[in-house]
Design a protein around this motif. Sequence first.
Motif, PDB file in Angstrom:
ATOM      1  N   TYR A 126     145.594 -85.609   7.285  1.00 41.14           N
ATOM      2  CA  TYR A 126     145.360 -85.078   8.623  1.00 41.14           C
ATOM      3  C   TYR A 126     144.182 -84.098   8.596  1.00 41.14           C
ATOM      4  N   ARG A 127     143.396 -84.121   9.671  1.00 41.78           N
ATOM      5  CA  ARG A 127     142.392 -83.093   9.920  1.00 41.78           C
ATOM      6  C   ARG A 127     142.942 -82.199  11.029  1.00 41.78           C
ATOM      7  N   VAL A 128     142.982 -80.896  10.789  1.00 49.88           N
ATOM      8  CA  VAL A 128     143.641 -80.003  11.731  1.00 49.88           C
ATOM      9  C   VAL A 128     142.769 -78.791  12.021  1.00 49.88           C
ATOM     10  N   ARG A 129     142.788 -78.367  13.270  1.00 47.22           N
ATOM     11  CA  ARG A 129     142.112 -77.149  13.699  1.00 47.22           C
ATOM     12  C   ARG A 129     142.899 -76.570  14.867  1.00 47.22           C
ATOM     13  N   ILE A 130     142.575 -75.343  15.263  1.00 43.68           N
ATOM     14  CA  ILE A 130     143.348 -74.652  16.296  1.00 43.68           C
ATOM     15  C   ILE A 130     142.414 -73.814  17.157  1.00 43.68           C
ATOM     16  N   ARG A 131     142.793 -73.647  18.415  1.00 43.97           N
ATOM     17  CA  ARG A 131     142.041 -72.754  19.290  1.00 43.97           C
ATOM     18  C   ARG A 131     143.029 -71.970  20.156  1.00 43.97           C
ATOM     19  N   ALA A 132     142.559 -70.855  20.725  1.00 43.52           N
ATOM     20  CA  ALA A 132     143.400 -69.956  21.513  1.00 43.52           C
ATOM     21  C   ALA A 132     142.962 -69.966  22.967  1.00 43.52           C
ATOM     22  N   ARG A 133     143.949 -69.836  23.855  1.00 47.54           N
ATOM     23  CA  ARG A 133     143.607 -69.572  25.253  1.00 47.54           C
ATOM     24  C   ARG A 133     143.458 -68.064  25.412  1.00 47.54           C
ATOM     25  N   LEU A 134     142.273 -67.627  25.804  1.00 41.85           N
ATOM     26  CA  LEU A 134     141.968 -66.204  25.903  1.00 41.85           C
ATOM     27  C   LEU A 134     142.634 -65.597  27.139  1.00 41.85           C
ATOM     28  N   PRO A 135     142.755 -64.272  27.187  1.00 41.82           N
ATOM     29  CA  PRO A 135     143.416 -63.649  28.337  1.00 41.82           C
ATOM     30  C   PRO A 135     142.778 -63.978  29.681  1.00 41.82           C
ATOM     31  N   ASP A 136     141.488 -64.319  29.707  1.00 44.57           N
ATOM     32  CA  ASP A 136     140.856 -64.659  30.988  1.00 44.57           C
ATOM     33  C   ASP A 136     141.138 -66.098  31.413  1.00 44.57           C
ATOM     34  N   GLY A 137     141.954 -66.828  30.640  1.00 45.10           N
ATOM     35  CA  GLY A 137     142.335 -68.190  30.999  1.00 45.10           C
ATOM     36  C   GLY A 137     141.464 -69.273  30.412  1.00 45.10           C
ATOM     37  N   THR A 138     140.353 -68.922  29.768  1.00 39.03           N
ATOM     38  CA  THR A 138     139.476 -69.917  29.164  1.00 39.03           C
ATOM     39  C   THR A 138     139.901 -70.172  27.720  1.00 39.03           C
ATOM     40  N   TRP A 139     139.548 -71.363  27.213  1.00 36.90           N
ATOM     41  CA  TRP A 139     139.814 -71.679  25.809  1.00 36.90           C
ATOM     42  C   TRP A 139     138.727 -71.067  24.943  1.00 36.90           C
ATOM     43  N   GLY A 140     139.131 -70.424  23.860  1.00 36.05           N
ATOM     44  CA  GLY A 140     138.178 -69.932  22.881  1.00 36.05           C
ATOM     45  C   GLY A 140     137.689 -71.060  21.994  1.00 36.05           C
ATOM     46  N   GLY A 141     136.867 -70.706  21.023  1.00 38.85           N
ATOM     47  CA  GLY A 141     136.325 -71.706  20.116  1.00 38.85           C
ATOM     48  C   GLY A 141     137.360 -72.185  19.108  1.00 38.85           C
ATOM     49  N   PHE A 142     137.061 -73.316  18.479  1.00 39.25           N
ATOM     50  CA  PHE A 142     137.944 -73.873  17.465  1.00 39.25           C
ATOM     51  C   PHE A 142     137.753 -73.165  16.129  1.00 39.25           C
ATOM     52  N   SER A 143     138.842 -73.060  15.416  1.00 47.60           N
ATOM     53  CA  SER A 143     138.779 -72.611  14.031  1.00 47.60           C
ATOM     54  C   SER A 143     138.052 -73.654  13.197  1.00 47.60           C
ATOM     55  N   PRO A 144     137.658 -73.324  11.962  1.00 46.69           N
ATOM     56  CA  PRO A 144     137.173 -74.372  11.058  1.00 46.69           C
ATOM     57  C   PRO A 144     138.247 -75.439  10.875  1.00 46.69           C
ATOM     58  N   GLU A 145     137.823 -76.662  10.696  1.00 47.69           N
ATOM     59  CA  GLU A 145     138.774 -77.762  10.503  1.00 47.69           C
ATOM     60  C   GLU A 145     139.208 -77.834   9.038  1.00 47.69           C
ATOM     61  N   ARG A 146     140.503 -78.014   8.808  1.00 47.01           N
ATOM     62  CA  ARG A 146     141.051 -78.176   7.474  1.00 47.01           C
ATOM     63  C   ARG A 146     141.596 -79.584   7.310  1.00 47.01           C
ATOM     64  N   THR A 147     141.538 -80.105   6.093  1.00 44.62           N
ATOM     65  CA  THR A 147     142.077 -81.431   5.789  1.00 44.62           C
ATOM     66  C   THR A 147     143.235 -81.289   4.809  1.00 44.62           C
ATOM     67  N   VAL A 148     144.359 -81.886   5.160  1.00 45.09           N
ATOM     68  CA  VAL A 148     145.549 -81.815   4.308  1.00 45.09           C
ATOM     69  C   VAL A 148     146.149 -83.209   4.170  1.00 45.09           C
ATOM     70  N   THR A 149     146.875 -83.429   3.081  1.00 51.39           N
ATOM     71  CA  THR A 149     147.520 -84.704   2.817  1.00 51.39           C
ATOM     72  C   THR A 149     148.973 -84.472   2.460  1.00 51.39           C
ATOM     73  N   THR A 150     149.862 -85.198   3.073  1.00 56.39           N
ATOM     74  CA  THR A 150     151.276 -85.046   2.737  1.00 56.39           C
ATOM     75  C   THR A 150     151.496 -85.424   1.287  1.00 56.39           C
ATOM     76  N   GLY A 151     152.269 -84.618   0.617  1.00 58.54           N
ATOM     77  CA  GLY A 151     152.449 -84.803  -0.827  1.00 58.54           C
ATOM     78  C   GLY A 151     151.410 -84.065  -1.631  1.00 58.54           C
ATOM     79  N   GLY A 152     150.537 -83.326  -0.962  1.00 59.70           N
ATOM     80  CA  GLY A 152     149.476 -82.556  -1.602  1.00 59.70           C
ATOM     81  C   GLY A 152     148.626 -81.952  -0.526  1.00 59.70           C
ATOM     82  N   SER A 153     147.755 -81.022  -0.841  1.00 61.25           N
ATOM     83  CA  SER A 153     146.896 -80.408   0.169  1.00 61.25           C
ATOM     84  C   SER A 153     145.604 -79.963  -0.483  1.00 61.25           C
ATOM     85  N   ARG A 154     144.605 -79.857   0.334  1.00 55.11           N
ATOM     86  CA  ARG A 154     143.327 -79.279  -0.117  1.00 55.11           C
ATOM     87  C   ARG A 154     142.706 -78.529   1.032  1.00 55.11           C
ATOM     88  N   PRO A 155     141.915 -77.508   0.828  1.00 53.23           N
ATOM     89  CA  PRO A 155     141.356 -76.699   1.915  1.00 53.23           C
ATOM     90  C   PRO A 155     140.324 -77.481   2.709  1.00 53.23           C
TER      91      PRO A 155
END
Length: 321
Positions: free
Chosen positions: A292-321
């Motif tokens: 999976y490639r995963v990233r996250i973003r926050a909804r800011l108090p003014d109602g707009t979406w902030g920027g995305f975090s760096p994307e991380r890649t993980v594999t079930t049964g193991g992981s890597r940054p």
Amino acid sequence: MRRFLALCGAITLVASCGWGGDGAEGRLPAAPVGVTAAAGSATSVHVMWNATGQGVEVYEVYRGTTKVKEVPGSQHMVDVTRLRPSTMYVFTVRARDTDGRLGPSSGEVRARTPAAGAADGAPPTAPGAARGKVIGGRAVQLSWSASSDDRGVISYDIHQGTTKIHSVGGSQTAAVVTGLRPGTRYSFTVRARDAADNVSPASGTVRLTTAPGADAGTGTAPTRFRASTRLGDDGAYYLDLSWVPPRADGTVTEYQVHLDGRPATSLVFGGSAPSDRATYGFYVGRDAGVTYRVRIRARLPDGTWGGFSPERTVTTGGSRP
């Protein structure tokens, strides 16, 4: 064949799937979250909340059971005035949509006004060394040196041009302003306020131009984002995330998780949202070797979406940054 599973997460309070859009027709406005209240003087309290999204025409602000303010849906802060010194007040906020439907009440917040003290006609000194920096196309960070006052500074008012846009407590000497437009020049000043509602002269003007063009919002993204997988006791794999919330004046309560470039899960913290390190985990299936490639973003108090975090890649049964 790879199997993609993105289920609703179960954070300690509320979590909801992000596939279905922003809401069904006929749904009442959501209860505002991230509500805060802080004394602005001995007779006023600054109430702030997170924007609830599209379709809100008016926010109603209540002191106890009494409605004391109505503000346009584009606004998510207000000063409640004509209060008594040395008094505890309880505030809630409700959203009303363009069809006149009133949503549920927010959680209660409390603020105590300070004592008025003896007659005081002397305003605080002007905040000094006002400066700022651009953090992308939609946000800036302002800072200043503290004002002095014979009885103490209660709050600082932040002005954009001639309009007051925010207030922070008297112990705070920095603020983050979001909801700006890319490639736009802005002017900001800061004024100090004491318990008697005396307002200082303005600080020096801080002039900043937000970053031009399409803005990725990196300055408003969660930081120190980490992702890993684990095998649960039930034999299934779970995705564990951790991050530091973006800096913003107000409470960041809502996040959206993207897997492989698509919204997978939205989560909303109720009560006390984390202000330091946040964590979240959810089920992704029973198959090992799924990446999976995963990233996250926050909804800011003014109602707009902030920027995305760096994307991380993980594999079930193991992981890597």
